[in-house]
Design a protein around this motif. Structure first.
Motif, PDB file in Angstrom:
ATOM      1  N   PRO A   1       3.493  14.233   9.424  1.00  0.00           N
ATOM      2  CA  PRO A   1       2.843  15.224   8.557  1.00  0.00           C
ATOM      3  C   PRO A   1       3.824  16.107   7.790  1.00  0.00           C
ATOM      4  O   PRO A   1       3.563  16.486   6.645  1.00  0.00           O
ATOM      5  N   SER A   2       4.979  16.434   8.388  1.00  0.00           N
ATOM      6  CA  SER A   2       5.969  17.265   7.703  1.00  0.00           C
ATOM      7  C   SER A   2       6.839  16.450   6.764  1.00  0.00           C
ATOM      8  O   SER A   2       7.561  17.015   5.940  1.00  0.00           O
ATOM      9  N   GLY A   3       6.811  15.127   6.915  1.00  0.00           N
ATOM     10  CA  GLY A   3       7.656  14.262   6.113  1.00  0.00           C
ATOM     11  C   GLY A   3       9.068  14.132   6.636  1.00  0.00           C
ATOM     12  O   GLY A   3       9.912  13.493   6.005  1.00  0.00           O
ATOM     13  N   ALA A   4       9.351  14.712   7.812  1.00  0.00           N
ATOM     14  CA  ALA A   4      10.717  14.698   8.342  1.00  0.00           C
ATOM     15  C   ALA A   4      11.065  13.395   9.050  1.00  0.00           C
ATOM     16  O   ALA A   4      12.240  13.063   9.203  1.00  0.00           O
ATOM     17  N   ARG A   5      10.063  12.647   9.504  1.00  0.00           N
ATOM     18  CA  ARG A   5      10.310  11.407  10.226  1.00  0.00           C
ATOM     19  C   ARG A   5       9.416  10.305   9.686  1.00  0.00           C
ATOM     20  O   ARG A   5       8.413  10.567   9.017  1.00  0.00           O
ATOM     21  N   TYR A   6       9.795   9.067   9.975  1.00  0.00           N
ATOM     22  CA  TYR A   6       8.928   7.955   9.624  1.00  0.00           C
ATOM     23  C   TYR A   6       8.838   6.973  10.780  1.00  0.00           C
ATOM     24  O   TYR A   6       9.711   6.912  11.649  1.00  0.00           O
ATOM     25  N   LEU A   7       7.735   6.251  10.778  1.00  0.00           N
ATOM     26  CA  LEU A   7       7.379   5.344  11.861  1.00  0.00           C
ATOM     27  C   LEU A   7       7.369   3.921  11.339  1.00  0.00           C
ATOM     28  O   LEU A   7       6.849   3.652  10.249  1.00  0.00           O
TER      29      LEU A   7
ATOM     30  N   ALA B   1      15.911  12.112   6.668  1.00  0.00           N
ATOM     31  CA  ALA B   1      17.129  12.578   5.998  1.00  0.00           C
ATOM     32  C   ALA B   1      18.313  11.663   6.274  1.00  0.00           C
ATOM     33  O   ALA B   1      19.090  11.347   5.372  1.00  0.00           O
ATOM     34  N   THR B   2      18.446  11.223   7.525  1.00  0.00           N
ATOM     35  CA  THR B   2      19.618  10.434   7.903  1.00  0.00           C
ATOM     36  C   THR B   2      19.304   8.956   8.130  1.00  0.00           C
ATOM     37  O   THR B   2      20.226   8.147   8.208  1.00  0.00           O
ATOM     38  N   GLU B   3      18.014   8.622   8.267  1.00  0.00           N
ATOM     39  CA  GLU B   3      17.542   7.272   8.576  1.00  0.00           C
ATOM     40  C   GLU B   3      18.013   6.786   9.949  1.00  0.00           C
ATOM     41  O   GLU B   3      17.938   5.599  10.264  1.00  0.00           O
ATOM     42  N   SER B   4      18.511   7.709  10.765  1.00  0.00           N
ATOM     43  CA  SER B   4      18.955   7.343  12.109  1.00  0.00           C
ATOM     44  C   SER B   4      17.754   7.051  12.998  1.00  0.00           C
ATOM     45  O   SER B   4      16.669   7.630  12.829  1.00  0.00           O
ATOM     46  N   VAL B   5      17.920   6.151  13.942  1.00  0.00           N
ATOM     47  CA  VAL B   5      16.863   5.768  14.871  1.00  0.00           C
ATOM     48  C   VAL B   5      16.776   6.814  15.976  1.00  0.00           C
ATOM     49  O   VAL B   5      17.747   7.033  16.716  1.00  0.00           O
ATOM     50  N   LEU B   6      15.625   7.460  16.101  1.00  0.00           N
ATOM     51  CA  LEU B   6      15.420   8.455  17.143  1.00  0.00           C
ATOM     52  C   LEU B   6      14.940   7.803  18.431  1.00  0.00           C
ATOM     53  O   LEU B   6      15.286   8.242  19.526  1.00  0.00           O
TER      54      LEU B   6
ATOM     55  N   TRP C   1       0.841  -1.188   0.000  1.00  0.00           N
ATOM     56  CA  TRP C   1       0.000   0.000   0.000  1.00  0.00           C
ATOM     57  C   TRP C   1       0.876   1.237   0.000  1.00  0.00           C
ATOM     58  O   TRP C   1       2.086   1.174   0.193  1.00  0.00           O
ATOM     59  N   PHE C   2       0.239   2.393  -0.222  1.00  0.00           N
ATOM     60  CA  PHE C   2       0.948   3.649  -0.403  1.00  0.00           C
ATOM     61  C   PHE C   2       0.589   4.612   0.722  1.00  0.00           C
ATOM     62  O   PHE C   2      -0.538   4.613   1.217  1.00  0.00           O
ATOM     63  N   ILE C   3       1.558   5.442   1.105  1.00  0.00           N
ATOM     64  CA  ILE C   3       1.367   6.455   2.144  1.00  0.00           C
ATOM     65  C   ILE C   3       1.641   7.816   1.535  1.00  0.00           C
ATOM     66  O   ILE C   3       2.710   8.048   0.959  1.00  0.00           O
ATOM     67  N   HIS C   4       0.685   8.723   1.670  1.00  0.00           N
ATOM     68  CA  HIS C   4       0.831  10.058   1.084  1.00  0.00           C
ATOM     69  C   HIS C   4       0.764  11.112   2.189  1.00  0.00           C
ATOM     70  O   HIS C   4      -0.077  11.034   3.087  1.00  0.00           O
ATOM     71  N   ARG C   5       1.645  12.090   2.115  1.00  0.00           N
ATOM     72  CA  ARG C   5       1.598  13.258   2.986  1.00  0.00           C
ATOM     73  C   ARG C   5       1.694  14.508   2.116  1.00  0.00           C
ATOM     74  O   ARG C   5       2.595  14.636   1.295  1.00  0.00           O
ATOM     75  N   PRO C   6       0.741  15.463   2.260  1.00  0.00           N
ATOM     76  CA  PRO C   6       0.709  16.631   1.370  1.00  0.00           C
ATOM     77  C   PRO C   6       1.967  17.476   1.410  1.00  0.00           C
ATOM     78  O   PRO C   6       2.299  18.142   0.428  1.00  0.00           O
ATOM     79  N   ALA C   7       2.695  17.473   2.538  1.00  0.00           N
ATOM     80  CA  ALA C   7       3.836  18.372   2.689  1.00  0.00           C
ATOM     81  C   ALA C   7       5.071  17.911   1.932  1.00  0.00           C
ATOM     82  O   ALA C   7       6.033  18.673   1.806  1.00  0.00           O
ATOM     83  N   ILE C   8       5.088  16.676   1.449  1.00  0.00           N
ATOM     84  CA  ILE C   8       6.284  16.179   0.781  1.00  0.00           C
ATOM     85  C   ILE C   8       5.957  15.724  -0.631  1.00  0.00           C
ATOM     86  O   ILE C   8       4.828  15.324  -0.926  1.00  0.00           O
ATOM     87  N   ALA C   9       6.961  15.778  -1.496  1.00  0.00           N
ATOM     88  CA  ALA C   9       6.761  15.439  -2.905  1.00  0.00           C
ATOM     89  C   ALA C   9       6.735  13.936  -3.126  1.00  0.00           C
ATOM     90  O   ALA C   9       6.114  13.455  -4.070  1.00  0.00           O
TER      91      ALA C   9
END
Length: 313
Positions: free
Chosen positions: A180-186, A200-205, A133-141
């Motif tokens: 929502p900003s596209g800066a992180r992923y879960l 950006a870095t794929e580092s684990v927060l 499936w696909f995930i879309h967020r308006p803030a990112i291309a």
């Protein structure tokens, strides 16, 4: 936390419910061979007669429907623009830019197609299982593509650069959502492990197991994570889990994964959850499957006020 009910609608015979970029949500109604478009306030924006109704996607201009072989693209009035066989079990998504993304597992390929004309823009080899499936967020291309498998599978960010498909694999298995900003992923898996990572870095927060979440009610430590876990805002993650024979929804900190609150729905009953484009809002679907409710955050969490002055409306 007791959320506020924005709206509710009953859709008899509803099969699948999913987000639709720039529209709100799309609901398939196989018994009547129609798809229903719902706006961001859960009002019916249109009902489109369709020739097939196994899977569906929508954008502000088009509706795409598909079965085990074929994808048909229509306008919102029901006029067929084009149809094409893509092979076994294509999974597809319509984005705001007029691109139909099609993942064909049998051919191990990802295609970008002009939704208006059906002309192929580009294709790339992309191995992966049939279910996706696909995930879309308006803030990112870019769009997130989740490749499901009995074994853990990484997610992929997809987009077009100069008319060519650009793929970026994300570290960590079981992609669940983008912030929502596209800066992180879960990421979230069925074994109860969660992580939040920097795009950006794929580092684990932060990385935790359900049973080790700080401030989790002890009676929920042995719960089973349901299929939907999502960013509700930049500050909160919404988790659906089963505990005993009941469904529970929890709000976790999107920074530490600390349990901030249980979600206490008026009248009880949690149901399944479906995300949307507007932060702080989400759908629930009852067990019967035909009653959809749109909620928003309201009031204090169990551990204090809502974090920040987020735009919830």
């Amino acid at each position: 936390m007791r959320p506020s009910l924005i709206n509710e609608i009953r859709v008899p015979g509803a099969r699948d419910v999913g987000p639709a970029p720039g529209v709100g949500w799309i609901v398939t109604e196989p018994a009547t061979s129609t798809v229903r478009l719902l706006d961001h306030d859960l009002r019916t924006a249109g009902r489109v007669p369709v020739p097939i109704c196994l899977r569906a996607a929508a954008s502000p201009s088009f509706v795409a429907v598909g079965d085990q072989q074929e994808v048909v693209v229509l306008d919102h009035a029901g006029g067929v623009r084009w149809r094409r066989s893509f092979g076994k079990s294509p999974r597809f998504h319509l984005d705001r830019d007029g691109v139909l993304w099609v993942h064909v597992a049998a051919a191990q390929q990802l295609l970008a197609v002009d939704a208006a004309t059906g002309e192929e823009i580009d294709r790339r080899a992309l191995a992966g299982p049939e279910f996706a499936w696909f995930i879309h967020r308006p803030a990112i291309a870019r769009t997130g593509l989740v490749l499901l498998s009995p074994d853990p599978s990484p997610g992929v960010l997809i987009g077009l650069t100069g008319g060519r498909i650009d793929l970026r694999a994300l570290r960590g298995d079981d992609l669940a959502d983008l912030s929502p900003s596209g800066a992180r992923y879960l990421t979230a898996d069925t074994e109860g492990f969660f992580s939040i990572r920097d795009v950006a870095t794929e580092s684990v927060l932060v990385h935790r197991h359900l049973g080790d979440l700080p401030d989790l009610p002890p009676e929920l430590a042995d719960g089973q994570v349901d299929s939907w876990t999502l960013f509700l805002t930049e500050e909160l993650v919404l988790v659906s889990l089963w505990s005993g024979d009941a469904s529970e929804h929890l709000l976790l900190s999107a920074h530490s994964l600390r349990c901030r609150s249980r979600v206490r729905y008026p009248g009880g009953g949690a149901g399944s959850i479906v995300g949307g484009e507007r932060p702080g809002r989400w759908l629930t679907r009852d067990r019967a499957g035909d009653l959809l409710r749109l909620w928003r955050l309201d009031g204090d969490l169990d551990d204090g006020p809502l974090p920040g002055q987020i735009a919830l409306l």
